[in-house]
Design an enzyme around this catalytic site. Sequence first.
Site: not given
Lengths: 323, 102
Positions: B31, B34
């Site tokens: 991700c 993230c």
Amino acid sequence: MYDIIIVGAGPAGLSAAIYGQRAGKKTLVLEGKQYGGQIVMTPEIENYPGIPKTSGVEFATNLYQQALNLGAEILMEEVLEVLNEPVKSQALGIEKESGGNLTTAECRPSRKLVKTSGHIYEGKAVIIAAGATRRKLGLENEERLTGAGVSYCATCDGMFFRGKDVAVNGGGNTALEDALFLSNYCSRVYVIHRRAEFRGERRLQDALEERENVVFLLDSEITAIHGETRLESLTVRNKKTGEEQILEVSGLFVAIGQQPDSEQFRSVVSVDEQGYIIAEEDCRTSAEGIFTAGDCRTKKVRQLTTAAADGTVAALSACEYIG
Amino acid sequence: MAAVHVTSETFEREVLQAEVPVVIDFWAAWCGPCQMMAPLIDGLSDEVSSAKFVKINVDEEQEIAAEYGIMSIPTLVVIRDGKEVKRSVGLVSKQDVLSLLD
């Protein structure tokens, strides 16, 4: 006082910082979230000339480091306002004494102030490179179910739908890339687009056509989103036949374009009906000494390449303005 | 100090039994946003002493992720006295994270 203050540390803003610093100008970049902008959501970039393959995060990090290494100051502060404050015309006094030509900046009738929640910064020129965010459908339950099935980032959330049925709404590159990515993990991917043909790259369309678990629903739009605590289904309407169907999906990935993050600048520069800051290829806005670059500018093509191009041009235009 | 990585073994002790509010950063390696949040969370962990910042990898700790109904990342969940009090989904700014602790 800075020479150039840049709003936004995405590809356009960081490109402008690179050119600004290399031109010997003291550059400040202000970023509200994290550097990189929208591109960090893209797992694979394969169309940037000179870079066969990279990830969004890798690209953004390289760009960020490059700007930092050149001496740009990059602060994580959200810009609330840009002010073009008129100053008293003492500049005219200088002209009489020296008798020479003044640069545009010396004659400038205003000073540029950039306000964040904690500080006010002053610069000789400002470049607004605030980018854009994914557009929402604007349907009931959409916001409530965001994070519970409704998503705007396939790469962030796709894995949670392993083995499940999902839908992607959109017809451009982002929608097609998202669908391709999701088809690796999900049992079925419905690609819902309101037109008869996709806008995205042929390569992506071909790749999708080869996937057995991808279903195209063209000439179609989502008219309703259903679900209690998480997304359960969508009502999809065929625009040509008027037929409606209920699609049971666990995930909906919205990729229907973007809207510019220009709200806080509309009082100082002119924007079009959609909110994009009006400027041509020279990146000059309606306000003298304020330039704009990247996705938030009125333009036809929004890509990394054109963001970098804008950053370059805006920086050089700003340098010329400053003198 | 940088945010602590928490697993199912240390969850009870580090999060539920903590004396200060705990901000859990649910993340995963694939991700992008993230990864961008990581330095922000680590930075806050160094700066803020009135709260604790921990990270939970949703791939490795699927049970904890499922328990908290995580379906999107990054998601931040604030735990006070063992109970969830607030959460936020998506990439947010430093100011946004601090507001969660208000």
